[in-house]
Scaffold this motif. Structure first.
Motif, PDB file in Angstrom:
ATOM      1  N   LYS A   5       7.791   2.444   4.094  1.00 31.94           N
ATOM      2  CA  LYS A   5       6.364   2.238   4.375  1.00 31.94           C
ATOM      3  C   LYS A   5       5.497   2.925   3.330  1.00 31.94           C
ATOM      4  CE  LYS A   5       6.653   1.536   9.392  1.00 31.94           C
ATOM      5  NZ  LYS A   5       6.246   2.034  10.722  1.00 31.94           N
ATOM      6  N   SER A   6       5.890   4.136   2.938  1.00 30.77           N
ATOM      7  CA  SER A   6       5.117   4.869   1.933  1.00 30.77           C
ATOM      8  C   SER A   6       5.141   4.144   0.599  1.00 30.77           C
ATOM      9  CB  SER A   6       5.697   6.280   1.769  1.00 30.77           C
ATOM     10  OG  SER A   6       5.624   7.001   2.976  1.00 30.77           O
ATOM     11  N   LEU A   7       6.317   3.659   0.207  1.00 26.10           N
ATOM     12  CA  LEU A   7       6.438   2.922  -1.045  1.00 26.10           C
ATOM     13  C   LEU A   7       5.627   1.639  -1.004  1.00 26.10           C
ATOM     14  CD1 LEU A   7       7.696   2.559  -3.832  1.00 26.10           C
ATOM     15  CD2 LEU A   7       9.693   1.519  -2.736  1.00 26.10           C
ATOM     16  N   TYR A   8       5.663   0.956   0.135  1.00 25.93           N
ATOM     17  CA  TYR A   8       4.918  -0.296   0.280  1.00 25.93           C
ATOM     18  C   TYR A   8       3.421  -0.038   0.153  1.00 25.93           C
ATOM     19  CZ  TYR A   8       3.568  -4.874   2.072  1.00 25.93           C
ATOM     20  OH  TYR A   8       3.030  -6.124   2.204  1.00 25.93           O
ATOM     21  N   THR A   9       2.947   1.039   0.758  1.00 29.17           N
ATOM     22  CA  THR A   9       1.533   1.382   0.680  1.00 29.17           C
ATOM     23  C   THR A   9       1.118   1.678  -0.753  1.00 29.17           C
ATOM     24  OG1 THR A   9       1.563   2.324   2.920  1.00 29.17           O
ATOM     25  CG2 THR A   9      -0.252   2.976   1.477  1.00 29.17           C
ATOM     26  N   ILE A  10       1.959   2.422  -1.462  1.00 28.20           N
ATOM     27  CA  ILE A  10       1.668   2.752  -2.862  1.00 28.20           C
ATOM     28  C   ILE A  10       1.617   1.483  -3.711  1.00 28.20           C
ATOM     29  CG2 ILE A  10       2.562   3.891  -4.937  1.00 28.20           C
ATOM     30  CD1 ILE A  10       3.715   6.041  -3.064  1.00 28.20           C
ATOM     31  N   LEU A  11       2.617   0.611  -3.520  1.00 28.53           N
ATOM     32  CA  LEU A  11       2.664  -0.635  -4.272  1.00 28.53           C
ATOM     33  C   LEU A  11       1.453  -1.509  -3.979  1.00 28.53           C
ATOM     34  CD1 LEU A  11       6.428  -1.665  -4.036  1.00 28.53           C
ATOM     35  CD2 LEU A  11       5.187  -0.923  -6.071  1.00 28.53           C
ATOM     36  N   ALA A  12       1.033  -1.536  -2.718  1.00 25.40           N
ATOM     37  CA  ALA A  12      -0.127  -2.338  -2.330  1.00 25.40           C
ATOM     38  C   ALA A  12      -1.395  -1.832  -3.019  1.00 25.40           C
ATOM     39  CB  ALA A  12      -0.296  -2.310  -0.817  1.00 25.40           C
ATOM     40  N   LEU A  13      -1.568  -0.511  -3.040  1.00 21.46           N
ATOM     41  CA  LEU A  13      -2.749   0.078  -3.676  1.00 21.46           C
ATOM     42  C   LEU A  13      -2.742  -0.154  -5.182  1.00 21.46           C
ATOM     43  CD1 LEU A  13      -2.976   3.460  -1.715  1.00 21.46           C
ATOM     44  CD2 LEU A  13      -4.477   1.470  -1.489  1.00 21.46           C
ATOM     45  N   VAL A  14      -1.591   0.059  -5.801  1.00 21.87           N
ATOM     46  CA  VAL A  14      -1.468  -0.149  -7.250  1.00 21.87           C
ATOM     47  C   VAL A  14      -1.715  -1.616  -7.594  1.00 21.87           C
ATOM     48  CG1 VAL A  14       0.124  -0.126  -9.212  1.00 21.87           C
ATOM     49  CG2 VAL A  14       0.081   1.801  -7.620  1.00 21.87           C
ATOM     50  N   SER A  15      -1.116  -2.510  -6.815  1.00 21.27           N
ATOM     51  CA  SER A  15      -1.273  -3.948  -7.062  1.00 21.27           C
ATOM     52  C   SER A  15      -2.732  -4.370  -6.923  1.00 21.27           C
ATOM     53  CB  SER A  15      -0.401  -4.750  -6.096  1.00 21.27           C
ATOM     54  OG  SER A  15       0.966  -4.442  -6.277  1.00 21.27           O
ATOM     55  N   PHE A  16      -3.395  -3.869  -5.889  1.00 21.72           N
ATOM     56  CA  PHE A  16      -4.807  -4.185  -5.686  1.00 21.72           C
ATOM     57  C   PHE A  16      -5.628  -3.717  -6.883  1.00 21.72           C
ATOM     58  CE2 PHE A  16      -9.064  -2.937  -4.164  1.00 21.72           C
ATOM     59  CZ  PHE A  16      -9.516  -4.170  -3.706  1.00 21.72           C
ATOM     60  N   GLY A  17      -5.342  -2.516  -7.356  1.00 19.97           N
ATOM     61  CA  GLY A  17      -6.054  -1.994  -8.516  1.00 19.97           C
ATOM     62  C   GLY A  17      -5.830  -2.833  -9.761  1.00 19.97           C
ATOM     63  N   ILE A  18      -4.580  -3.275  -9.962  1.00 23.90           N
ATOM     64  CA  ILE A  18      -4.249  -4.101 -11.120  1.00 23.90           C
ATOM     65  C   ILE A  18      -4.988  -5.439 -11.056  1.00 23.90           C
ATOM     66  CG2 ILE A  18      -2.393  -5.412 -12.232  1.00 23.90           C
ATOM     67  CD1 ILE A  18      -0.497  -3.131 -11.460  1.00 23.90           C
ATOM     68  N   TYR A  21      -8.732  -4.907 -11.759  1.00 24.06           N
ATOM     69  CA  TYR A  21      -8.951  -4.595 -13.176  1.00 24.06           C
ATOM     70  C   TYR A  21      -8.719  -5.824 -14.050  1.00 24.06           C
ATOM     71  CZ  TYR A  21      -8.370  -2.636 -17.822  1.00 24.06           C
ATOM     72  OH  TYR A  21      -8.497  -2.390 -19.167  1.00 24.06           O
ATOM     73  N   ALA A  22      -7.600  -6.525 -13.827  1.00 22.96           N
ATOM     74  CA  ALA A  22      -7.275  -7.697 -14.646  1.00 22.96           C
ATOM     75  C   ALA A  22      -8.331  -8.782 -14.493  1.00 22.96           C
ATOM     76  CB  ALA A  22      -5.899  -8.229 -14.264  1.00 22.96           C
ATOM     77  N   SER A  23      -8.791  -8.990 -13.271  1.00 24.74           N
ATOM     78  CA  SER A  23      -9.806 -10.014 -13.023  1.00 24.74           C
ATOM     79  C   SER A  23     -11.121  -9.655 -13.707  1.00 24.74           C
ATOM     80  CB  SER A  23     -10.026 -10.187 -11.520  1.00 24.74           C
ATOM     81  OG  SER A  23      -8.833 -10.582 -10.878  1.00 24.74           O
ATOM     82  N   TYR A  24     -11.530  -8.398 -13.566  1.00 22.78           N
ATOM     83  CA  TYR A  24     -12.791  -7.953 -14.172  1.00 22.78           C
ATOM     84  C   TYR A  24     -12.714  -7.998 -15.691  1.00 22.78           C
ATOM     85  CZ  TYR A  24     -16.368  -4.819 -15.965  1.00 22.78           C
ATOM     86  OH  TYR A  24     -17.396  -4.287 -16.692  1.00 22.78           O
ATOM     87  N   PHE A  25     -11.634  -7.444 -16.245  1.00 22.04           N
ATOM     88  CA  PHE A  25     -11.543  -7.318 -17.701  1.00 22.04           C
ATOM     89  C   PHE A  25     -11.415  -8.679 -18.375  1.00 22.04           C
ATOM     90  CE2 PHE A  25      -9.588  -6.476 -21.797  1.00 22.04           C
ATOM     91  CZ  PHE A  25     -10.299  -5.375 -22.240  1.00 22.04           C
TER      92      PHE A  25
END
Length: 216
Positions: A5-18, A21-25
């Motif tokens: 669950k902790s890994l999934y949460t981290i991946l979700a947050l990182v993915s959302f950030g990516i 960022y990718a969409s904006y940039f």
């Protein structure tokens, strides 16, 4: 379970950030990719900018889709509550990976760093779809554990571009290497680091004794 669950949460947050960022940039800040293209030198074939940009936009969109669909299919709740949606979403992921590889194949000859970078990207364009193929074969043979392993290996490559730019930044800004050299080295580093991280995740989150669940 907590570790997963902790890994999934981290991946979700990182993915959302990516994705943000990718969409904006790529679509707002620098839609003409001027910053990225400024590092391309000595191209052996002329760059058809309008076509290249359109291919890049498609590449970015499907790369974001792989992150979203990949995350959804690692959700145990989705698998338990709606297995059919899990299957459909899985095929969306596979198609998205294929589109990312296809567009990457077009852009590879124009890669920053020339032939060395192009070879590395084309290696990825073969390895990544191959992993998806193995995941499909595994699930059709009802080998759920093997399917999960191949999907973890595949999903790791969703972060290729992020890791490439991170390593490039550290080498170029932190250690003073030339940008082109940093970029080329970072591609090969990513091809090595990501599968290693995937195997670490497999060994730490999937019990060795876990048996494949029979799919209905």
């Amino acid at each position: 379970m907590l570790k997963r669950k902790s890994l999934y949460t981290i991946l979700a947050l990182v993915s959302f950030g990516i994705i943000v960022y990718a969409s904006y940039f790529n679509f707002i800040h620098d839609p003409q990719a001027e910053a990225f293209l400024s590092h391309k030198e000595g191209l052996k074939r002329p760059l058809q900018l309008p076509l290249w940009l359109n291919v890049m936009y498609v590449h970015v969109v499907f790369a974001c889709v792989t992150l979203v669909s990949g995350l959804l299919n690692f959700s145990s709740q989705l698998l338990k509550s709606n297995r059919q949606l899990h299957r459909v979403n899985g095929y969306i992921y596979v198609v998205s990976v294929f589109m990312v590889a296809l567009t990457s194949g077009y852009m590879a000859p124009y890669s920053t760093g020339g032939k060395a970078s192009s070879i590395a990207f084309n290696m990825l364009n073969i390895i990544w779809p191959f992993m998806n193929g193995m995941a499909i074969i595994s699930i059709r043979k009802k080998r759920l554990l093997q399917h999960r392993k191949w999907m973890i290996r595949s999903f790791a490559y969703c972060f290729t571009n992020t890791l490439i730019h991170l390593i490039t930044y550290v080498m170029h800004k932190g250690f003073g290497f030339a940008y082109v050299s940093s970029y080329t080295i970072s591609i090969y580093c990513s091809l090595i680091i990501l599968p290693i991280l995937a195997e670490v995740v497999i060994r730490t989150t999937l019990p060795r004794s876990e048996q494949a669940v029979q799919m209905k």
